[in-house]
Design an enzyme around this catalytic site. Structure first.
Site, PDB file in Angstrom:
ATOM      1  N   SER A   1       0.824  -1.213   0.000  1.00  0.00           N
ATOM      2  CA  SER A   1       0.000   0.000   0.000  1.00  0.00           C
ATOM      3  C   SER A   1       0.856   1.260   0.000  1.00  0.00           C
ATOM      4  O   SER A   1       1.939   1.292   0.603  1.00  0.00           O
ATOM      5  CB  SER A   1      -0.894   0.022   1.240  1.00  0.00           C
ATOM      6  OG  SER A   1      -1.619   1.236   1.299  1.00  0.00           O
TER       7      SER A   1
ATOM      8  N   TYR B   1      -2.170  -0.847  10.129  1.00  0.00           N
ATOM      9  CA  TYR B   1      -2.304  -1.171   8.706  1.00  0.00           C
ATOM     10  C   TYR B   1      -1.073  -0.677   7.939  1.00  0.00           C
ATOM     11  O   TYR B   1      -0.437  -1.450   7.199  1.00  0.00           O
ATOM     12  CB  TYR B   1      -3.584  -0.548   8.148  1.00  0.00           C
ATOM     13  CG  TYR B   1      -3.777  -0.769   6.673  1.00  0.00           C
ATOM     14  CD1 TYR B   1      -4.212  -1.998   6.182  1.00  0.00           C
ATOM     15  CD2 TYR B   1      -3.513   0.255   5.752  1.00  0.00           C
ATOM     16  CE1 TYR B   1      -4.380  -2.201   4.811  1.00  0.00           C
ATOM     17  CE2 TYR B   1      -3.685   0.065   4.391  1.00  0.00           C
ATOM     18  CZ  TYR B   1      -4.122  -1.167   3.928  1.00  0.00           C
ATOM     19  OH  TYR B   1      -4.281  -1.368   2.579  1.00  0.00           O
TER      20      TYR B   1
HETATM   21  P1  NAP Z   1     -11.351  -6.056   0.322  1.00  0.00           P
HETATM   22  O1  NAP Z   1     -12.419  -5.661  -0.635  1.00  0.00           O
HETATM   23  O2  NAP Z   1     -11.475  -5.645   1.742  1.00  0.00           O
HETATM   24  O3  NAP Z   1     -11.167  -7.649   0.223  1.00  0.00           O
HETATM   25  C1  NAP Z   1     -10.347  -8.278   1.142  1.00  0.00           C
HETATM   26  C2  NAP Z   1     -10.176  -9.712   0.743  1.00  0.00           C
HETATM   27  O4  NAP Z   1      -9.336 -10.340   1.723  1.00  0.00           O
HETATM   28  C3  NAP Z   1     -11.480 -10.487   0.721  1.00  0.00           C
HETATM   29  O5  NAP Z   1     -11.421 -11.453  -0.305  1.00  0.00           O
HETATM   30  C4  NAP Z   1     -11.513 -11.182   2.073  1.00  0.00           C
HETATM   31  O6  NAP Z   1     -12.209 -12.427   2.073  1.00  0.00           O
HETATM   32  C5  NAP Z   1     -10.038 -11.432   2.311  1.00  0.00           C
HETATM   33  N1  NAP Z   1      -9.749 -11.463   3.740  1.00  0.00           N
HETATM   34  C6  NAP Z   1      -9.967 -10.481   4.636  1.00  0.00           C
HETATM   35  N2  NAP Z   1      -9.655 -10.904   5.877  1.00  0.00           N
HETATM   36  C7  NAP Z   1      -9.212 -12.179   5.752  1.00  0.00           C
HETATM   37  C8  NAP Z   1      -8.764 -13.151   6.656  1.00  0.00           C
HETATM   38  N3  NAP Z   1      -8.697 -12.916   7.974  1.00  0.00           N
HETATM   39  N4  NAP Z   1      -8.399 -14.360   6.183  1.00  0.00           N
HETATM   40  C9  NAP Z   1      -8.470 -14.623   4.863  1.00  0.00           C
HETATM   41  N5  NAP Z   1      -8.903 -13.750   3.944  1.00  0.00           N
HETATM   42  C10 NAP Z   1      -9.279 -12.527   4.384  1.00  0.00           C
HETATM   43  O7  NAP Z   1      -9.922  -5.511  -0.165  1.00  0.00           O
HETATM   44  P2  NAP Z   1      -9.486  -4.638  -1.439  1.00  0.00           P
HETATM   45  O8  NAP Z   1      -9.931  -3.256  -1.238  1.00  0.00           O
HETATM   46  O9  NAP Z   1      -9.800  -5.350  -2.707  1.00  0.00           O
HETATM   47  O10 NAP Z   1      -7.900  -4.673  -1.202  1.00  0.00           O
HETATM   48  C11 NAP Z   1      -7.140  -5.805  -1.551  1.00  0.00           C
HETATM   49  C12 NAP Z   1      -5.699  -5.563  -1.150  1.00  0.00           C
HETATM   50  O11 NAP Z   1      -5.237  -4.328  -1.673  1.00  0.00           O
HETATM   51  C13 NAP Z   1      -5.476  -5.510   0.352  1.00  0.00           C
HETATM   52  O12 NAP Z   1      -4.216  -6.081   0.657  1.00  0.00           O
HETATM   53  C14 NAP Z   1      -5.438  -4.023   0.622  1.00  0.00           C
HETATM   54  O13 NAP Z   1      -4.712  -3.727   1.789  1.00  0.00           O
HETATM   55  C15 NAP Z   1      -4.732  -3.527  -0.624  1.00  0.00           C
HETATM   56  N6  NAP Z   1      -4.997  -2.128  -0.929  1.00  0.00           N
HETATM   57  C16 NAP Z   1      -6.266  -1.720  -1.211  1.00  0.00           C
HETATM   58  C17 NAP Z   1      -6.482  -0.382  -1.498  1.00  0.00           C
HETATM   59  C18 NAP Z   1      -7.869   0.131  -1.823  1.00  0.00           C
HETATM   60  O14 NAP Z   1      -8.066   1.356  -1.855  1.00  0.00           O
HETATM   61  N7  NAP Z   1      -8.842  -0.720  -2.095  1.00  0.00           N
HETATM   62  C19 NAP Z   1      -5.410   0.538  -1.475  1.00  0.00           C
HETATM   63  C20 NAP Z   1      -4.139   0.068  -1.183  1.00  0.00           C
HETATM   64  C21 NAP Z   1      -3.930  -1.261  -0.923  1.00  0.00           C
HETATM   65  P3  NAP Z   1     -13.803 -12.476   2.486  1.00  0.00           P
HETATM   66  O15 NAP Z   1     -14.488 -11.565   1.515  1.00  0.00           O
HETATM   67  O16 NAP Z   1     -14.185 -13.897   2.333  1.00  0.00           O
HETATM   68  O17 NAP Z   1     -13.866 -11.965   3.887  1.00  0.00           O
END
Ligand code: NAP
Length: 253
Positions: free
Chosen positions: A145, A158
């Site tokens: 991130s 985080y």
């Molecule tokens: P998200 O929509 O919150 O999805 C998170 C995913 O991780 C879901 O598939 C969830 O599974 C899984 N997960 C969460 N907790 C878990 C656990 N304890 N054990 C196993 N699986 C788990 O995330 P996103 O926004 O797509 O982001 C994906 C990645 O990009 C993350 O690493 C995030 O930190 C990074 N990121 C995102 C952004 C952003 O703005 N979106 C920016 C920078 C970095 P379930 O749905 O089954 O719970």
């Protein structure tokens, strides 16, 4: 055709990453934790054959090794690991230091370290041992991130886990290069995933879009394209890199 394990594939960036690999002809293991219906929807959207769903709660100590064993059993191998799953910032886990009681502070820190750092570290270990055992090259891509560099005042655990994930990738890039395994990270800025949708309305949406001189936020597909490239043989010389994917909203030197 490679076998690719994508964690957090039930929605958002993980779903886009799974789609990108499947469109490229790879077989994908889609890991999810709780949202089976969403993970099934990801699976339904994947073109090609041989994709599987893999449930795992990555906060449990032995979950990562079990997940890789199951992925190997069901896909026949794992050639690429994408560490994408994370406990991301939400209202429920906000922990601004001045406002947060110690017990809550400790609860959030331990949960984020378990899921965002220790689980990816264990997944890297298990996939590295699998690849070394097969004498096969491969690739690991960690989804970090921008917050690792810019600071996350409301979510310091985080930001810290993401900085540590980048550092883990750099150490493993050196350690695994002799085995033909490339390790890289991407550092996205704000990405318009389902989880983030509510923030993109009103004044907060304007503020988020204004972070980038492009006047918008990133898309899951833009992150997936970079992850797909970094996992390709053409990108092996990028091993050790942390790629900024933030629309020039935060420049590092
Ligand atoms: P998200 O929509 O919150 O999805 C998170 C995913 O991780 C879901 O598939 C969830 O599974 C899984 N997960 C969460 N907790 C878990 C656990 N304890 N054990 C196993 N699986 C788990 O995330 P996103 O926004 O797509 O982001 C994906 C990645 O990009 C993350 O690493 C995030 O930190 C990074 N990121 C995102 C952004 C952003 O703005 N979106 C920016 C920078 C970095 P379930 O749905 O089954 O719970």
């Amino acid at each position: 055709m490679r076998a690719v394990l994508v964690t957090g594939g039930s929605r958002g960036i993980g779903r886009a990453v799974a789609l990108e690999f499947a469109r490229g002809g790879d077989r994908v293991g889609v890991q999810y934790a709780a949202n089976r219906a969403d993970a099934e929807e990801t699976l339904r959207q994947l073109p090609g054959e041989g994709h599987v769903l893999l449930q795992a709660e990555l906060g449990e100590p032995d979950a990562a090794e079990r997940l890789v064993s199951r992925a190997v059993a069901e896909l026949g191998a794992v050639d690429v690991l994408v560490n994408n799953a994370a406990v991301a910032p939400t209202e429920a886990n906000r922990h601004l230091v001045a406002d947060t009681p110690l017990a809550e502070w400790q609860r959030v820190w331990r949960r984020m370290v378990d899921v965002n750092l220790l689980a990816p570290a264990d997944l890297c270990w298990a996939v590295a041992h699998h690849l070394i055992g097969r004498a096969a090259g491969g690739a690991i891509v960690n989804v970090g991130s921008r917050g690792a560099f810019r600071g996350e005042p409301d979510f310091p655990a985080y930001g810290t886990t993401k900085a540590a994930l980048h550092a883990l990738g750099q150490s493993l890039a050196v350690a695994l290069a002799p085995h033909g395994i490339a390790v890289t990270s991407v550092a996205p800025g704000f990405v318009a995933t389902e989880r983030q949708a509510a923030k993109l309305t009103g004044a907060e949406g304007e503020r988020l879009r204004a972070q980038s001189p492009f006047g918008r936020v990133g898309t899951p597909e833009e992150i997936a394209a970079a992850v797909h490239f970094l996992a390709s043989p053409a990108a092996i010389w990028a091993s050790g890199t942390v790629v900024d994917l933030n629309g020039a909203s935060h420049l590092r030197i």
